[in-house]
Design a protein around this motif. Structure first.
Motif, short mmCIF file in Angstrom:
data_model
loop_
_atom_site.label_atom_id
_atom_site.label_comp_id
_atom_site.label_asym_id
_atom_site.label_seq_id
_atom_site.Cartn_x
_atom_site.Cartn_y
_atom_site.Cartn_z
N ILE A 1 24.68 -41.82 -3.08
CA ILE A 1 24.21 -43.30 -3.43
C ILE A 1 22.95 -43.36 -4.39
CG2 ILE A 1 23.31 -45.39 -2.28
CD1 ILE A 1 24.59 -44.79 0.19
N VAL A 2 21.95 -42.69 -3.99
CA VAL A 2 20.82 -42.57 -4.80
C VAL A 2 21.15 -42.15 -6.19
CG1 VAL A 2 18.52 -41.55 -5.26
CG2 VAL A 2 19.24 -42.25 -3.02
N PRO A 3 21.74 -40.80 -6.50
CA PRO A 3 22.10 -40.53 -7.63
C PRO A 3 22.73 -41.46 -8.66
CG PRO A 3 22.63 -38.87 -6.25
CD PRO A 3 22.40 -39.98 -5.40
N VAL A 4 24.04 -42.15 -7.82
CA VAL A 4 24.59 -43.40 -8.80
C VAL A 4 23.72 -44.38 -9.11
CG1 VAL A 4 26.39 -45.03 -8.47
CG2 VAL A 4 26.73 -42.74 -7.44
N LEU A 5 22.79 -44.77 -8.23
CA LEU A 5 21.77 -45.93 -8.64
C LEU A 5 20.90 -45.66 -9.52
CD1 LEU A 5 20.96 -47.26 -4.77
CD2 LEU A 5 22.49 -48.31 -6.54
N LEU A 6 20.32 -44.03 -9.67
CA LEU A 6 19.78 -43.81 -10.62
C LEU A 6 20.25 -43.62 -12.04
CD1 LEU A 6 17.75 -40.93 -9.07
CD2 LEU A 6 16.80 -43.08 -9.93
N ILE A 7 21.87 -43.39 -12.07
CA ILE A 7 22.60 -43.56 -13.40
C ILE A 7 22.69 -44.79 -13.67
CG2 ILE A 7 24.70 -42.80 -14.48
CD1 ILE A 7 24.91 -40.47 -12.49
N LEU A 8 23.02 -46.03 -12.84
CA LEU A 8 23.09 -47.18 -13.32
C LEU A 8 21.85 -47.68 -13.80
CD1 LEU A 8 25.17 -48.47 -10.21
CD2 LEU A 8 26.07 -48.21 -12.61
N PRO B 1 23.12 -42.27 -20.67
CA PRO B 1 24.29 -41.55 -20.07
C PRO B 1 25.45 -41.29 -20.88
CG PRO B 1 23.37 -43.07 -18.48
CD PRO B 1 22.85 -43.46 -20.01
N VAL B 2 25.71 -42.37 -21.73
CA VAL B 2 26.86 -42.10 -22.59
C VAL B 2 26.54 -40.88 -23.72
CG1 VAL B 2 28.36 -43.22 -24.58
CG2 VAL B 2 27.54 -44.40 -22.39
N TRP C 1 19.35 -46.02 -15.22
CA TRP C 1 19.22 -45.14 -16.60
C TRP C 1 20.11 -45.99 -17.68
CZ3 TRP C 1 21.51 -39.88 -17.19
CH2 TRP C 1 21.07 -39.08 -18.39
N TYR C 2 21.60 -46.22 -17.31
CA TYR C 2 22.21 -46.82 -18.31
C TYR C 2 21.68 -48.25 -18.81
CZ TYR C 2 26.45 -49.13 -20.33
OH TYR C 2 27.20 -49.67 -21.05
N PHE C 3 21.22 -48.93 -17.69
CA PHE C 3 20.65 -50.46 -17.92
C PHE C 3 19.32 -50.26 -18.53
CE2 PHE C 3 17.56 -53.49 -16.53
CZ PHE C 3 18.40 -54.80 -17.05
N ILE C 4 18.35 -49.45 -18.63
CA ILE C 4 17.37 -49.34 -19.45
C ILE C 4 17.45 -48.91 -20.91
CG2 ILE C 4 15.92 -49.36 -17.60
CD1 ILE C 4 15.39 -46.55 -18.08
N THR C 5 18.67 -48.22 -21.05
CA THR C 5 19.07 -47.50 -22.42
C THR C 5 20.09 -48.30 -23.21
OG1 THR C 5 20.55 -45.88 -21.24
CG2 THR C 5 18.36 -44.88 -21.75
N ASP C 6 21.45 -48.38 -22.79
CA ASP C 6 22.24 -48.98 -23.29
C ASP C 6 22.42 -50.54 -22.99
OD1 ASP C 6 23.24 -47.00 -24.89
OD2 ASP C 6 24.89 -46.57 -23.45
N GLY C 7 21.66 -50.81 -21.93
CA GLY C 7 21.84 -52.23 -21.41
C GLY C 7 20.75 -53.07 -22.17
N ILE C 8 19.39 -52.79 -21.87
CA ILE C 8 18.44 -53.95 -22.48
C ILE C 8 17.67 -52.93 -23.77
CG2 ILE C 8 18.05 -55.01 -20.50
CD1 ILE C 8 15.51 -53.32 -20.04
N GLU C 9 18.24 -51.82 -23.98
CA GLU C 9 17.88 -50.81 -25.05
C GLU C 9 16.24 -50.74 -24.89
OE1 GLU C 9 19.38 -52.14 -28.71
OE2 GLU C 9 21.50 -51.51 -28.05
#
Length: 249
Positions: free
Chosen positions: A13-20, A40-41, A22-30
């Protein structure tokens, strides 16, 4: 059955939330540019590149070779020495001061001497790993010998066993769980020492790959190397945990 699946899924659960996140602050809102914090991509793409060109496999094998070589050398020295020091009080008294002085010295402090003595390549890294692993294994082995049940020792002596028989048939088997614990600690230290040594005094391995990628601003490959190191540590931890479970059954 449901509880079994639940127990297996909970640690994810925690690793998945961390990846999500991570994706949000990089590819999501840049929030961060890719060379400061790759998404992650980016990491997956970099992983695919180093897998295809064979660099990941080559460097991983090279790092594992150094880790095993250093750990084996440290075990060959530390385990017999720990058994003798734990069993013979006079010998321990003679060596305690030297061990107490050398043990707190960080393994990376030996890097300049390892380069001067062995040059650049595999041998300095193996030496650094040896210096990092030998003292934890030694201390755990000494502790294991000292914690041997006195009743078992006295019973063996009452039955006519000499010092050698008591040492090999009672004390050493009793100390095995502690030796395994020392090896478990040592393997984690070995990985950290290997990466540090490869960044400074080596031309191959995961540490060298991470340093080279960082210098080229290829942070995706840097993260790939870090993740592989973590997965190797996780695999070793699993193996030693299973070994401990079998020993303590």
């Amino acid at each position: 059955m449901l509880d079994n699946y639940k127990n297996k899924l909970v640690p994810l659960i925690v690793p998945v939330l961390l990846i999500l996140f991570w994706y949000f602050i990089t590819d999501g809102i840049e929030l961060f540019s890719s060379y400061i914090l790759p998404s992650p991509v980016d990491v997956v793409n970099s992983a695919w590149v180093v897998i295809q060109n064979g660099k990941l496999l080559t460097n991983t094998v090279d790092t594992l070779y150094k880790v095993f070589a250093g750990l084996i050398c440290a075990s060959i020295v530390a385990i017999p020495a720990g058994i003798l020091l734990g069993w013979y009080k006079t010998l321990e008294d003679l060596c305690t001061f030297v061990i107490s002085v050398l043990r707190p010295i960080p393994p990376v402090a030996w890097i300049p001497f390892s380069i001067l003595w062995f040059g650049i390549g595999t041998f300095p890294a193996v030496f650094i790993i040896f210096m990092g692993c030998v003292f934890p294994i030694l201390v755990y082995t000494i502790d294991g010998v000292k914690r041997t049940d006195k009743v078992l020792v006295e019973s063996a002596q009452t039955l006519g066993a000499n010092d050698w028989n008591v040492l090999t048939r009672v004390v050493v088997p009793s100390a095995v769980p502690y030796i395994v614990s020392g090896l478990k600690v040592g393997i984690g230290i070995a990985l950290m020492c290997t990466i540090s040594a490869e960044m400074i005094g080596s031309s191959s391995g995961l540490g060298y790959m991470i340093l080279t990628a960082t210098n080229l601003f290829d942070t995706g490959t840097t993260v790939v190397g870090m993740i592989v190191i973590g997965l190797i540590g996780l695999a070793f931890d699993f193996v030693f945990s299973k070994a401990q479970d079998r020993i303590f059954w």
